[in-house]
Write a protein that holds these residues in place. Structure first.
Motif, mmCIF file in Angstrom:
data_model
loop_
_atom_site.group_PDB
_atom_site.id
_atom_site.type_symbol
_atom_site.label_atom_id
_atom_site.label_comp_id
_atom_site.label_asym_id
_atom_site.label_seq_id
_atom_site.Cartn_x
_atom_site.Cartn_y
_atom_site.Cartn_z
ATOM 1 N N GLY A 13 0.824 -1.207 0.000
ATOM 2 C CA GLY A 13 0.000 0.000 0.000
ATOM 3 C C GLY A 13 0.854 1.250 0.000
ATOM 4 O O GLY A 13 1.887 1.321 -0.687
ATOM 5 N N CYS A 14 0.451 2.254 0.776
ATOM 6 C CA CYS A 14 1.177 3.525 0.820
ATOM 7 C C CYS A 14 2.508 3.334 1.534
ATOM 8 O O CYS A 14 2.581 2.738 2.615
ATOM 9 N N MET B 226 0.454 8.629 8.261
ATOM 10 C CA MET B 226 0.626 7.247 7.840
ATOM 11 C C MET B 226 0.069 6.319 8.929
ATOM 12 O O MET B 226 0.485 6.371 10.074
ATOM 13 N N HIS B 227 -0.874 5.482 8.513
ATOM 14 C CA HIS B 227 -1.467 4.521 9.447
ATOM 15 C C HIS B 227 -1.315 3.120 8.857
ATOM 16 O O HIS B 227 -1.648 2.885 7.689
ATOM 17 N N LEU B 228 -0.797 2.177 9.667
ATOM 18 C CA LEU B 228 -0.589 0.811 9.211
ATOM 19 C C LEU B 228 -1.765 -0.051 9.658
ATOM 20 O O LEU B 228 -2.037 -0.181 10.860
ATOM 21 N N GLU B 229 -2.498 -0.599 8.693
ATOM 22 C CA GLU B 229 -3.604 -1.498 8.969
ATOM 23 C C GLU B 229 -3.140 -2.938 8.770
ATOM 24 O O GLU B 229 -2.539 -3.268 7.744
ATOM 25 N N ARG B 230 -3.415 -3.776 9.777
ATOM 26 C CA ARG B 230 -2.989 -5.177 9.695
ATOM 27 C C ARG B 230 -4.094 -6.011 9.068
ATOM 28 O O ARG B 230 -5.240 -5.970 9.502
ATOM 29 N N ILE B 231 -3.751 -6.770 8.056
ATOM 30 C CA ILE B 231 -4.655 -7.720 7.402
ATOM 31 C C ILE B 231 -3.978 -9.082 7.466
ATOM 32 O O ILE B 231 -3.110 -9.404 6.642
ATOM 33 N N GLY B 232 -4.370 -9.879 8.464
ATOM 34 C CA GLY B 232 -3.701 -11.158 8.665
ATOM 35 C C GLY B 232 -2.270 -10.917 9.106
ATOM 36 O O GLY B 232 -2.002 -10.218 10.080
ATOM 37 N N LYS C 80 -0.147 -9.431 7.213
ATOM 38 C CA LYS C 80 0.320 -8.391 6.310
ATOM 39 C C LYS C 80 -0.082 -7.012 6.833
ATOM 40 O O LYS C 80 -1.156 -6.839 7.416
ATOM 41 N N GLN C 81 0.726 -5.987 6.660
ATOM 42 C CA GLN C 81 0.440 -4.620 7.035
ATOM 43 C C GLN C 81 0.350 -3.757 5.780
ATOM 44 O O GLN C 81 1.231 -3.823 4.920
ATOM 45 N N ILE C 82 -0.738 -2.985 5.718
ATOM 46 C CA ILE C 82 -0.972 -2.119 4.563
ATOM 47 C C ILE C 82 -0.889 -0.668 5.034
ATOM 48 O O ILE C 82 -1.540 -0.283 6.015
ATOM 49 N N GLY C 83 -0.130 0.155 4.347
ATOM 50 C CA GLY C 83 -0.032 1.566 4.686
ATOM 51 C C GLY C 83 -1.209 2.347 4.124
ATOM 52 O O GLY C 83 -1.586 2.178 2.963
ATOM 53 N N VAL C 84 -1.819 3.207 4.964
ATOM 54 C CA VAL C 84 -2.948 4.053 4.551
ATOM 55 C C VAL C 84 -2.649 5.481 4.993
ATOM 56 O O VAL C 84 -2.211 5.714 6.128
#
Length: 325
Positions: free
Chosen positions: A55-56, A65-71, A73-77
């Motif tokens: 992601g970002c 910058m906020h890191l969202e955890r999906i399983g 994996k971490q996605i930057g938003v």
């Protein structure tokens, strides 16, 4: 045999050259996508650079910058403000969202909570399991609130009531059985309200001297003056003073225009009225006398008839009955 071995080595070398070319091409393409933000995972307006997998990778100015955890994996938003449970920190390099302490639902920074999670109560920016002395916890607010005075049903501080117990009147954050001076109880609002006292205007000038509605034809009469009420009092306020006054006055007697004829007419009218009253009284007296005489005559007649009946009864008794007697 040697020809076959040479051919096999040539094929392997050719494949290695082809794979290296592809990897180099792929690396250049990925770098191009990261720099331009053309990745399918970088469609947000706040992203400056991004990748399909993470992601970002960086945000535009003023974004966090906020890191969202999906399983795993971490996605930057990139966000304009941090979500609940996180607080934002700014730096010249990057703005990031940092998670609040575990007992906080929301916070201003890592040392100042603004709301606590269930089982904890907020006091001076800290989430505590129990409140300090003099305070009690509020489940609805998840805060430590002051212990109310006995006369309060609810309070803002330990000395300020927001609602009083039944039968008490509220004034400036305190509850009263009896309202203080210059205040009065309002049973509808259950508050002490400021008393309102009566206010009156200035006296008018004295009226001309008059008597019986006339301003002539007399020597002694009366004068009057009045004043208006400017503000009426509340139920317990000071009542209004007198708003009219009368005083005796003395004037030089003067005849009214056409006053003799009018006075004569008034005199005759008064005499006739008196005569009518006297006549009515005389008639009533005569009627009472007649009724008394009629009652006396009726009584006399009844007595006479009674005596006659008794005499008649005596005359009809037989001679032998008289002898026996």
């Amino acid at each position: 045999m040697q020809l076959q071995l040479i051919s096999f080595v040539w094929i392997i070398l050719h494949c290695m050259d082809y794979t290296g070319c592809q990897q180099h091409s792929s690396s250049r393409h990925r770098t191009h996508k990261l720099m331009t933000g053309a990745s399918s995972g970088c469609q947000q307006g706040g992203c400056l650079t991004c990748s399909d997998y993470n992601g970002c990778l960086s945000c535009r100015p003023r974004f966090f910058m906020h890191l969202e955890r999906i399983g795993m994996k971490q996605i930057g938003v990139c966000m304009t403000s941090c979500p609940p449970g996180f607080y934002g920190t700014r730096s010249p390099e990057r703005n990031t969202c940092t998670k609040c302490r575990s007992e906080c639902d929301s916070c201003f920074n890592k040392n100042f909570c603004t709301r606590c999670r269930a089982g904890f109560y907020l006091h001076l920016g800290k989430c505590q399991e129990s409140c300090p002395d003099g305070m009690v916890h509020s489940e609805a607010q998840r805060e430590c609130v002051p212990r109310c005075p006995e006369e309060c049903e609810s309070c803002g501080t330990s000395e300020t009531c927001t609602r009083c117990r039944p039968g008490l009147y509220q004034l400036s954050g305190r509850c009263h059985h009896v309202c203080p001076d210059d205040y009065e109880p309002n049973d509808k609002l259950m508050e002490c309200t400021l008393q309102v006292h009566c206010k009156v205007g200035e006296w008018s000038d004295w009226s001309p001297c008059f008597k019986s509605g006339r301003t002539c034809g007399f020597k002694r009469g009366q004068e009057t003056r009045t004043r208006q009420v400017l503000q009426y009092p509340s139920p317990f306020g000071k009542p209004c003073p007198e708003i009219s006054e009368i005083k005796d006055c003395l004037v030089k007697r003067r005849k009214c225009p056409g006053g003799r004829r009018k006075a004569d007419r008034n005199g005759r009218r008064n005499r006739n009225n008196r005569k009518d009253k006297e006549s009515q009284e005389v008639r009533r007296e005569r009627k009472r006398d007649r009724e008394a005489v009629e009652r006396d005559d009726s009584d006399n007649r009844n007595k006479t008839e009674h005596r006659h009946r008794r005499g008649h009864d005596t005359d009809t008794v037989a001679p032998e009955d008289r002898a026996v007697q």
